[in-house]
Design a protein around this motif. Structure first.
Motif, short mmCIF file in Angstrom:
data_model
loop_
_atom_site.label_atom_id
_atom_site.label_comp_id
_atom_site.label_asym_id
_atom_site.label_seq_id
_atom_site.Cartn_x
_atom_site.Cartn_y
_atom_site.Cartn_z
N PHE A 1 1.29 -1.34 -0.04
CA PHE A 1 0.06 -0.27 -0.03
C PHE A 1 0.96 1.41 0.04
N ARG A 2 2.20 0.98 0.51
CA ARG A 2 3.05 2.57 0.16
C ARG A 2 3.36 2.94 -0.84
N GLU A 3 3.07 2.06 -2.35
CA GLU A 3 3.47 2.21 -3.41
C GLU A 3 2.00 2.80 -4.47
N ARG A 4 1.07 2.14 -3.85
CA ARG A 4 0.26 2.16 -3.95
C ARG A 4 -0.62 3.63 -4.40
N GLU A 5 -0.24 3.87 -2.78
CA GLU A 5 -0.38 5.42 -2.21
C GLU A 5 0.12 6.29 -3.55
N ASP A 6 1.31 6.29 -4.02
CA ASP A 6 1.94 7.26 -4.69
C ASP A 6 1.04 7.34 -6.54
N LEU A 7 0.73 5.87 -7.24
CA LEU A 7 0.53 5.46 -8.49
C LEU A 7 -1.29 6.38 -8.02
N LEU A 8 -1.53 5.98 -6.86
CA LEU A 8 -3.39 6.29 -6.77
C LEU A 8 -3.21 7.88 -7.40
N ASP A 9 -2.07 8.75 -6.61
CA ASP A 9 -1.85 9.83 -6.90
C ASP A 9 -1.85 9.96 -8.54
N MET A 56 2.20 18.94 -10.26
CA MET A 56 1.34 17.71 -8.89
C MET A 56 0.94 18.44 -7.86
N PRO A 57 -0.47 17.90 -6.93
CA PRO A 57 -0.37 18.59 -6.53
C PRO A 57 0.52 17.95 -4.64
N GLN A 58 0.68 19.32 -4.19
CA GLN A 58 1.10 19.47 -2.74
C GLN A 58 0.91 19.13 -1.65
N TYR A 59 1.49 18.81 -0.53
CA TYR A 59 1.19 17.73 0.71
C TYR A 59 0.69 19.43 1.36
N LYS A 60 0.23 19.83 2.23
CA LYS A 60 0.64 20.75 3.61
C LYS A 60 0.55 20.96 4.28
N ALA A 99 6.25 21.83 8.87
CA ALA A 99 6.63 22.17 8.14
C ALA A 99 7.83 21.67 7.01
N LYS A 100 9.18 20.96 7.74
CA LYS A 100 10.15 20.35 7.42
C LYS A 100 10.03 18.70 7.26
N GLU A 101 8.37 18.35 7.45
CA GLU A 101 8.49 16.61 7.72
C GLU A 101 7.07 17.17 6.06
N VAL A 102 6.90 17.88 6.01
CA VAL A 102 6.19 18.37 4.53
C VAL A 102 7.07 19.10 3.25
N ALA A 103 8.17 18.50 3.26
CA ALA A 103 9.08 19.40 2.20
C ALA A 103 9.24 18.40 1.87
N LYS A 104 9.37 17.54 2.84
CA LYS A 104 10.55 15.85 1.89
C LYS A 104 9.67 15.04 1.38
N LEU A 105 7.92 15.18 2.13
CA LEU A 105 7.03 14.53 0.84
C LEU A 105 6.21 14.98 -0.39
N ASN A 106 7.45 16.36 -0.77
CA ASN A 106 7.48 17.14 -2.02
C ASN A 106 8.67 17.18 -2.49
N ASP A 116 7.44 14.00 -14.02
CA ASP A 116 8.43 13.68 -13.98
C ASP A 116 8.11 13.47 -12.38
N PHE A 117 6.79 12.85 -11.22
CA PHE A 117 6.19 12.00 -11.05
C PHE A 117 6.07 10.59 -11.00
N ILE A 118 6.19 10.67 -12.18
CA ILE A 118 5.61 8.90 -12.05
C ILE A 118 7.32 8.64 -12.24
N TRP A 119 8.54 9.51 -13.69
CA TRP A 119 9.62 8.92 -13.84
C TRP A 119 10.00 8.62 -11.90
N ASP A 120 10.39 9.39 -11.70
CA ASP A 120 10.90 9.07 -10.00
C ASP A 120 10.41 7.55 -9.15
N PHE A 121 9.08 7.65 -9.87
CA PHE A 121 8.68 6.16 -8.99
C PHE A 121 9.06 5.17 -9.39
N THR A 122 9.01 5.47 -11.02
CA THR A 122 9.35 3.94 -11.42
C THR A 122 11.26 3.88 -11.29
N ASN A 123 11.82 5.44 -11.03
CA ASN A 123 12.87 4.69 -10.07
C ASN A 123 12.91 4.29 -8.95
#
Length: 420
Positions: free
Chosen positions: A134-142, A170-174, A181-188, A197-204
């Motif tokens: 489910f960790r990976e599914r979250e990115d793909l559902l995004d 891509m939508p950003q976390y807030k 703010a530090k954790e959100v910057a990491k998530l974004n 670009d987001f999909i390319w990062d996932f495939t890496n």
């Protein structure tokens, strides 16, 4: 003389509300002690009349119903339906739309296999796999949400192309009470560019994630004891029973519609068809694991092509595809086209068509009959999982009760499409 005790088989229900039934499945099991003698799957308890409902609605109104068939492989269901419409209309979507469709088909294949793997492992007793998957599914559902606006029921494919082009951001976390703010910057970090670009990062990242799944399961002694030589079926019998997809390929039969009957741009892409050796539950697991790696490879090729080749994503025929909002606000003719499409839809020429795709579960086909009206005369869906469930007795006969759960989850069934 002392009377000997009477030994007889015991018959009981497995489901329909059973945590390992993967849907509303009623199984009537006849057992001799712990051994399965007979298994009778009863379907129809989730029947929603999708095919009949489609006959009373304009064609485009049924695209959303397709998402709700196999609600783990949403866009793949839409694909089979719009291909059947395009066959009757005689239209071909723009090449960019074809690449987008293939990319999302493969994203959907990974989504499907991740949920299958997590649930399959959970059924057998490996709990942590569900959290990993489910960790990976979250990115793909995004990715689904960024393209279509919905995380599950996308309704993104259209006859003649797709609903809209891929977004540039891509939508950003807030920041919130849960994340500073530090954790959100990491998530974004990987959300600063476009969807591609987001999909390319996932495939890496994804191949390493698949390695993690294999580290946990592939050579795990308990996993192999529960899956090797369980639910075995021969290649000849699998073909005779109408098996397709990973269920057939796990028997050693190299049959994949993306190669044998190519559609969209699959014939221009490089990928391999994984096949198994034994036709057992373990082979089915290995085939799906390798399919996720191959899908990742296909997605990367699509991203590279889409970055270099802008263009239209739907045909420029306002009798079939609605005009853009900008055009509609300026042109009376475009406004009339939009009004007619939204109220009446379009009519297909008389005739019949069958279109099939390589769905994550097997061959998903749509048979469409048109009488020239703006809605189907008849719509019949060839559900990928139905023949596999029909063969359930052959797969479990002679096994133990605990193996019933293993075999059900190895089939990868979703009752939305089986009951329709």
């Amino acid at each position: 003389m002392e009377k000997l005790p009477e030994i007889r088989n015991y018959t009981f229900n497995f489901g329909p509300q059973h945590p390992a039934a993967h849907g509303v499945l009623r199984l009537i099991l006849e057992v001799d002690g712990e051994t399965i003698v007979r298994a009778d799957p009863h379907i129809g308890l989730l029947h929603r009349a999708t095919e009949k409902l489609a006959e009373s609605k304009p064609y485009n109104h049924t695209i959303g119903y397709m998402d709700r068939l196999d609600y783990v492989s949403m866009m793949c269901n839409e694909h089979g339906y719009v291909l059947a419409i395009e066959k009757l209309l005689g239209v071909t979507p723009p090449i960019r739309a074809q690449y987008i469709r293939v990319m999302f088909d493969e994203i959907t294949r990974i989504l499907n296999h991740l949920l299958w793997l997590g649930a399959h492992a959970l059924d057998i007793g490996a709990m942590s796999m569900f959290l990993y998957c489910f960790r990976e599914r979250e990115d793909l559902l995004d990715c689904y949400e960024a393209a279509s606006g919905a995380r599950m029921h996308a309704t993104y494919y259209r006859p003649g192309g797709v609903y809209r082009d891929l977004p540039d951001k891509m939508p950003q976390y807030k920041p919130s009470i849960w994340h500073n703010a530090k954790e959100v910057a990491k998530l974004n970090e990987n959300r600063q560019g476009s969807l591609l670009d987001f999909i390319w990062d996932f495939t890496n990242r994804f191949p390493t994630r698949v390695d993690e799944y294999e580290t946990l399961l592939t050579d795990n002694r308990i996993w192999k004891q529960r899956t090797v030589n369980i639910g075995v079926i021969s290649p000849e019998r699998a073909i005779a029973l109408g098996f397709t997809g990973p269920m057939l390929r796990a028997c050693g039969v190299e049959w994949d519609l993306r190669r044998k009957q190519p559609y969209e741009v699959y014939d221009q892409l490089d990928f391999k068809i994984p096949i198994g050796l034994r036709g057992d539950t373990y082979s089915r697991y290995l085939v799906r694991i390798e399919e996720m790696r191959q899908s990742n490879h296909i997605i990367r090729q699509c991203v590279e092509w889409l970055r270099k080749n802008p263009g239209p994503v739907i045909i420029n025929n306002q009798k079939i595809a609605p005009p853009s909002r900008v055009t509609m606000k300026k042109s009376m003719e475009a406004m009339i086209h939009h009004f007619k499409l939204m109220t009446e839809g379009y009519a297909l020429p008389e005739g019949e068509a069958y279109a099939a795709i390589e769905h994550p579960k097997g061959e998903f086909g749509v048979y469409l009959v048109s009488d020239g009206a703006n809605k189907p005369y008849r719509l019949k869906i060839r559900a990928a999982g139905f023949p596999h469930l029909a063969a359930f007795e052959e797969l479990v006969k002679g096994h133990m009760i605990s193996d019933v759960v293993t075999v059900i989850s190895s089939i990868d069934i979703v009752f939305g499409e089986i009951d329709r």
